[in-house]
Design an enzyme around this catalytic site. Structure first.
Site, PDB file in Angstrom:
ATOM      1  N   THR A  68       0.832  -1.197   0.000  1.00  9.93           N
ATOM      2  CA  THR A  68       0.000   0.000   0.000  1.00  9.93           C
ATOM      3  C   THR A  68       0.868   1.249   0.000  1.00  9.93           C
ATOM      4  O   THR A  68       2.108   1.163  -0.101  1.00  9.93           O
ATOM      5  CB  THR A  68      -1.041  -0.048   1.142  1.00  9.93           C
TER       6      THR A  68
ATOM      7  N   LYS B  66       3.536   1.379  -3.727  1.00  7.55           N
ATOM      8  CA  LYS B  66       2.919   0.660  -4.854  1.00  7.55           C
ATOM      9  C   LYS B  66       3.695   0.777  -6.173  1.00  7.55           C
ATOM     10  O   LYS B  66       3.618  -0.104  -7.013  1.00  7.55           O
ATOM     11  CB  LYS B  66       1.484   1.145  -5.055  1.00  7.55           C
TER      12      LYS B  66
ATOM     13  N   GLU C 163       0.730  -8.339 -16.513  1.00 10.61           N
ATOM     14  CA  GLU C 163       0.413  -7.287 -17.501  1.00 10.61           C
ATOM     15  C   GLU C 163      -0.486  -6.206 -16.923  1.00 10.61           C
ATOM     16  O   GLU C 163      -0.284  -5.023 -17.173  1.00 10.61           O
ATOM     17  CB  GLU C 163      -0.249  -7.927 -18.734  1.00 10.61           C
TER      18      GLU C 163
ATOM     19  N   ASP D  17      -6.465  -4.302  -7.576  1.00 12.91           N
ATOM     20  CA  ASP D  17      -7.370  -3.172  -7.321  1.00 12.91           C
ATOM     21  C   ASP D  17      -8.367  -2.977  -8.470  1.00 12.91           C
ATOM     22  O   ASP D  17      -9.529  -2.636  -8.230  1.00 12.91           O
ATOM     23  CB  ASP D  17      -6.570  -1.873  -7.133  1.00 12.91           C
TER      24      ASP D  17
ATOM     25  N   GLY E 150     -10.254  12.552  -8.301  1.00 12.23           N
ATOM     26  CA  GLY E 150      -8.951  12.130  -7.794  1.00 12.23           C
ATOM     27  C   GLY E 150      -8.119  11.513  -8.895  1.00 12.23           C
ATOM     28  O   GLY E 150      -8.660  11.051  -9.918  1.00 12.23           O
TER      29      GLY E 150
ATOM     30  N   GLY F 214      -4.983   9.604  -7.980  1.00  5.95           N
ATOM     31  CA  GLY F 214      -3.936   8.807  -7.340  1.00  5.95           C
ATOM     32  C   GLY F 214      -3.985   7.349  -7.782  1.00  5.95           C
ATOM     33  O   GLY F 214      -4.507   7.024  -8.858  1.00  5.95           O
ATOM     34  N   GLY F 215      -3.454   6.467  -6.933  1.00  6.88           N
ATOM     35  CA  GLY F 215      -3.338   5.045  -7.273  1.00  6.88           C
ATOM     36  C   GLY F 215      -4.684   4.380  -7.513  1.00  6.88           C
ATOM     37  O   GLY F 215      -4.842   3.614  -8.481  1.00  6.88           O
TER      38      GLY F 215
ATOM     39  N   GLY G 289     -16.876   1.682  -0.198  1.00  6.36           N
ATOM     40  CA  GLY G 289     -15.638   1.041  -0.643  1.00  6.36           C
ATOM     41  C   GLY G 289     -15.396  -0.355  -0.087  1.00  6.36           C
ATOM     42  O   GLY G 289     -14.449  -1.031  -0.504  1.00  6.36           O
TER      43      GLY G 289
HETATM   44  P1  NAP Z   1      -3.422   8.433  -3.332  1.00  8.47           P
HETATM   45  O1  NAP Z   1      -2.672   7.730  -4.388  1.00  8.47           O
HETATM   46  O2  NAP Z   1      -2.696   9.109  -2.226  1.00  8.47           O
HETATM   47  O3  NAP Z   1      -4.368   9.519  -4.042  1.00  8.47           O
HETATM   48  C1  NAP Z   1      -5.161  10.394  -3.279  1.00  8.47           C
HETATM   49  C2  NAP Z   1      -5.953  11.310  -4.209  1.00  8.47           C
HETATM   50  O4  NAP Z   1      -6.754  12.148  -3.383  1.00  8.47           O
HETATM   51  C3  NAP Z   1      -5.064  12.220  -5.053  1.00  8.47           C
HETATM   52  O5  NAP Z   1      -5.646  12.407  -6.298  1.00  8.47           O
HETATM   53  C4  NAP Z   1      -5.086  13.533  -4.254  1.00  8.47           C
HETATM   54  O6  NAP Z   1      -4.881  14.662  -5.027  1.00  8.47           O
HETATM   55  C5  NAP Z   1      -6.514  13.519  -3.753  1.00  8.47           C
HETATM   56  N1  NAP Z   1      -6.664  14.348  -2.566  1.00  8.47           N
HETATM   57  C6  NAP Z   1      -6.004  14.243  -1.400  1.00  8.47           C
HETATM   58  N2  NAP Z   1      -6.401  15.194  -0.547  1.00  8.47           N
HETATM   59  C7  NAP Z   1      -7.346  15.915  -1.196  1.00  8.47           C
HETATM   60  C8  NAP Z   1      -8.127  17.060  -0.868  1.00  8.47           C
HETATM   61  N3  NAP Z   1      -8.017  17.629   0.339  1.00  8.47           N
HETATM   62  N4  NAP Z   1      -8.991  17.535  -1.778  1.00  8.47           N
HETATM   63  C9  NAP Z   1      -9.099  16.959  -2.995  1.00  8.47           C
HETATM   64  N5  NAP Z   1      -8.371  15.878  -3.389  1.00  8.47           N
HETATM   65  C10 NAP Z   1      -7.513  15.369  -2.499  1.00  8.47           C
HETATM   66  O7  NAP Z   1      -4.446   7.439  -2.623  1.00  8.47           O
HETATM   67  P2  NAP Z   1      -5.241   6.217  -3.312  1.00  8.47           P
HETATM   68  O8  NAP Z   1      -4.553   4.946  -3.003  1.00  8.47           O
HETATM   69  O9  NAP Z   1      -5.522   6.555  -4.720  1.00  8.47           O
HETATM   70  O10 NAP Z   1      -6.583   6.239  -2.451  1.00  8.47           O
HETATM   71  C11 NAP Z   1      -7.605   7.173  -2.741  1.00  8.47           C
HETATM   72  C12 NAP Z   1      -8.855   6.806  -1.932  1.00  8.47           C
HETATM   73  O11 NAP Z   1      -9.353   5.553  -2.329  1.00  8.47           O
HETATM   74  C13 NAP Z   1      -8.557   6.713  -0.443  1.00  8.47           C
HETATM   75  O12 NAP Z   1      -9.603   7.337   0.266  1.00  8.47           O
HETATM   76  C14 NAP Z   1      -8.526   5.232  -0.178  1.00  8.47           C
HETATM   77  O13 NAP Z   1      -9.000   4.925   1.129  1.00  8.47           O
HETATM   78  C15 NAP Z   1      -9.489   4.690  -1.228  1.00  8.47           C
HETATM   79  N6  NAP Z   1      -9.106   3.325  -1.620  1.00  8.47           N
HETATM   80  C16 NAP Z   1     -10.012   2.351  -1.397  1.00  8.47           C
HETATM   81  C17 NAP Z   1      -9.727   1.054  -1.773  1.00  8.47           C
HETATM   82  C18 NAP Z   1     -10.728  -0.020  -1.508  1.00  8.47           C
HETATM   83  O14 NAP Z   1     -10.380  -1.193  -1.607  1.00  8.47           O
HETATM   84  N7  NAP Z   1     -11.952   0.319  -1.235  1.00  8.47           N
HETATM   85  C19 NAP Z   1      -8.497   0.749  -2.391  1.00  8.47           C
HETATM   86  C20 NAP Z   1      -7.583   1.778  -2.606  1.00  8.47           C
HETATM   87  C21 NAP Z   1      -7.903   3.074  -2.213  1.00  8.47           C
HETATM   88  P3  NAP Z   1      -3.374  15.155  -5.388  1.00  8.47           P
HETATM   89  O15 NAP Z   1      -2.847  14.164  -6.361  1.00  8.47           O
HETATM   90  O16 NAP Z   1      -3.586  16.507  -5.955  1.00  8.47           O
HETATM   91  O17 NAP Z   1      -2.625  15.164  -4.080  1.00  8.47           O
END
Ligand code: NAP
Length: 509
Positions: free
Chosen positions: A296, A300, A312, A336, A360, A362-363, A474
């Site tokens: 995580t 990643k 792939e 994921d 968003g 991110g990952g 989620g």
């Molecule tokens: P990540 O790679 O850190 O990406 C976070 C994203 O949130 C980025 O696009 C970031 O924007 C944006 N962000 C952060 N703070 C913000 C704010 N105050 N206002 C607006 N945008 C904001 O994290 P991730 O792994 O992609 O995870 C994202 C979400 O998905 C998390 O809440 C996580 O809990 C959830 N998730 C759930 C699962 C599941 O199995 N259900 C799996 C993975 C993730 P910037 O790029 O501009 O910083």
């Protein structure tokens, strides 16, 4: 099964609360550590007498520790000697151990006492730990030696682990503890590798040392007394990992199949060191049966260079969330995308030409975009930082818009079929009271999918409900991606119902 014992630490300021806690600890404990240094000074001696005469079958381990060794209050050497002499004089119990600091061995006559001698370093791992340990072993000839050091990264814990391995060879009893989040694995695996005792807290919030896990979780989730040296080890690497639900769902799955396996949180700061010193068979400094791990934030992408083969899907997404270890080789996967799309298809149906807004970049957004593209959806990414999101949208050829939560110019999503929250807004902690969109912005949307699973019901989900929009949290994705991991590691069908119930229990707790 191993021969180790779970010692539940009990600490309270008053005699009545202390006794109450002892009664609750009896349910889980083989040994109950009585942290008498927690008692108020004016209650100490009457409380000790009352507690020693309690009718309780469990072994008591008495501790009266000064502040600089992790105790609750300042204690002079005189006060400590007075306490122990009082205890020796008044004790009639047979099943009693005493935990002494090393300085006491020269000032007390301890010959007739079953003793644990303990050494704590709250600043880190002292350089000469092995020599220190040898010295104290010779000095005290202790029944049990307990060495507790503070771990900042997972590899810091190796020093105490090596002491355990040496103690085993020398036929000595040693309790190795790496304190802090990064040392949790030593508490979980100690008994399996020959430690006589592992310490646990009575309940969350009642920890007596950093990184302690509750006794209930040690027994029900990690099954620490059932593990042995052959147990397969899995885990999650990241920083932080203490919020993760993965240990709960994966251990529930191992338990369902009665597998000799355990899944552990590994707080990994320095990935290169972790791979070299803990994972790679050729270079690792620990002898264990590590079979795989989840990956995580923030590792990643960084994990790529350490893998022998990458599937792939993971390559296309640009992130690995699962590593399997087989015959010394490391294989990387990404579950994921599948975890994201399967519950969505079940809830929404055919995604061909569905208009999807992803908040968003991110990952999680990457995995979602990859999966949605494969289904023929039309995707728009909303990012707060357009420059940062540019490479992602170029790579996947999707539309990009600016995400704003400035009240005067809020986005409207009414033209989208599905709205996905892949930001941190709404997740437990700092952002819990925030939402990426309000009811008025999501009117006419057919489905709101919030990837956040903790809390179970986010503010965003509540806003969507106000607008009568169907919602999905989620948890379904978490379980779906976790079930794929389980299948990769064990080649068995994942018991999704048990995994889901275990994760939900933890969220609700
Ligand atoms: P990540 O790679 O850190 O990406 C976070 C994203 O949130 C980025 O696009 C970031 O924007 C944006 N962000 C952060 N703070 C913000 C704010 N105050 N206002 C607006 N945008 C904001 O994290 P991730 O792994 O992609 O995870 C994202 C979400 O998905 C998390 O809440 C996580 O809990 C959830 N998730 C759930 C699962 C599941 O199995 N259900 C799996 C993975 C993730 P910037 O790029 O501009 O910083």
């Amino acid at each position: 099964m191993n021969n180790g014992k779970i010692c539940v630490s009990v600490c309270a300021e008053t005699a009545s609360e202390f006794i109450e806690n002892i009664k609750r600890a009896e349910e889980f404990a083989d040994i109950i550590e009585l942290r008498f240094d927690c008692l108020r000074e004016n209650e100490l001696y009457s409380a000790v007498q009352e507690i020693l005469s309690l009718s309780c079958e469990k072994t008591f381990l008495i501790t009266f520790r000064p502040k600089q060794q992790g105790g609750r209050r300042e204690l002079s050497l005189r006060e400590r000697i007075k306490f122990w002499e009082f205890l020796f004089f008044n004790n009639k119990r047979k099943n009693l151990y005493a935990d002494f600091e090393f300085d006491l061995q020269s000032v007390l006559n301890l010959k007739s006492t079953k003793a644990v001698f303990s050494f704590h370093d709250f600043a880190g791992v002292p350089e000469n730990l092995e020599m220190t340990c040898d010295f104290y072993q010779k000095l005290t000839n202790a029944d049990i030696l307990k060495i507790a050091v503070q771990a900042d990264d997972v590899t810091d814990s190796l020093a105490v682990w090596k002491l355990l391995e040496k103690a085993k060879k020398d036929n000595k009893q040693l309790v190795p503890i790496a304190m802090g989040e990064a040392g949790k694995w030593t508490r979980i695996l100690g008994l399996a590798h020959g430690a006589p005792i592992t310490y646990a807290s009575l309940e969350a919030g009642k920890e007596t040392a950093a990184g302690q896990i509750t006794a209930r979780e040690m027994i029900d989730v990690y099954r620490v007394k059932e593990l042995n040296e052959e147990s397969e080890i899995y885990g999650i690497i990241g920083k932080p990992v203490s919020h993760s639900l993965s240990p709960f769902m994966h251990n529930a799955a191992f338990k369902f199949y009665d597998l000799n396996a355990v899944y552990i949180p590994f707080a990994v700061k320095n990935l290169d060191e972790f791979i070299k010193r803990i994972v790679r068979a050729e270079t690792r400094e620990i002898d264990w049966n590590l079979k795989g791990f989840s990956v995580t934030i923030p590792h990643k992408q960084a994990i790529f260079k350490h893998l022998d083969e990458i599937d792939e899907t993971a390559k296309k997404i640009g992130a690995v969330n699962t590593v399997k270890i087989e015959s010394g080789k490391l294989y990387g996967f990404n579950t994921d995308a599948q975890g994201f799309i399967e519950p969505l298809k079940t809830a929404f149906g055919n995604l061909q030409n569905a208009k999807v807004a992803i908040l968003g970049n991110g990952g999680a957004a990457r995995a979602a975009i990859y999966a949605l593209k494969n289904e023929g959806a039309i995707i728009t990414v909303f990012a707060r930082n357009l420059q940062k999101a540019q490479s992602l949208v170029n790579e996947f050829q999707v539309e990009l818009k600016e995400f704003t939560n400035d009240n005067s110019q809020l986005n409207t999503f009414r033209d989208f079929d599905i709205l996905v929250n892949a930001t941190l807004l709404g997740s437990k902690g700092e952002f819990e009271n925030e939402t990426p969109a309000y009811a008025a912005q999501v009117e006419n949307v057919k489905l709101v999918y919030d990837l956040i699973y903790n809390p179970f019901e986010t503010k965003f989900i509540k806003e969507a409900r106000k607008a009568n929009v169907p919602t999905m949290g989620g948890l379904a994705m978490l379980i779906a991606q976790g079930s794929k991991q389980f299948e990769i590691w064990t080649a068995k069908d994942a018991p999704m119902r048990e995994m889901s119930a275990a994760a939900l229990r933890k969220i609700e707790n």
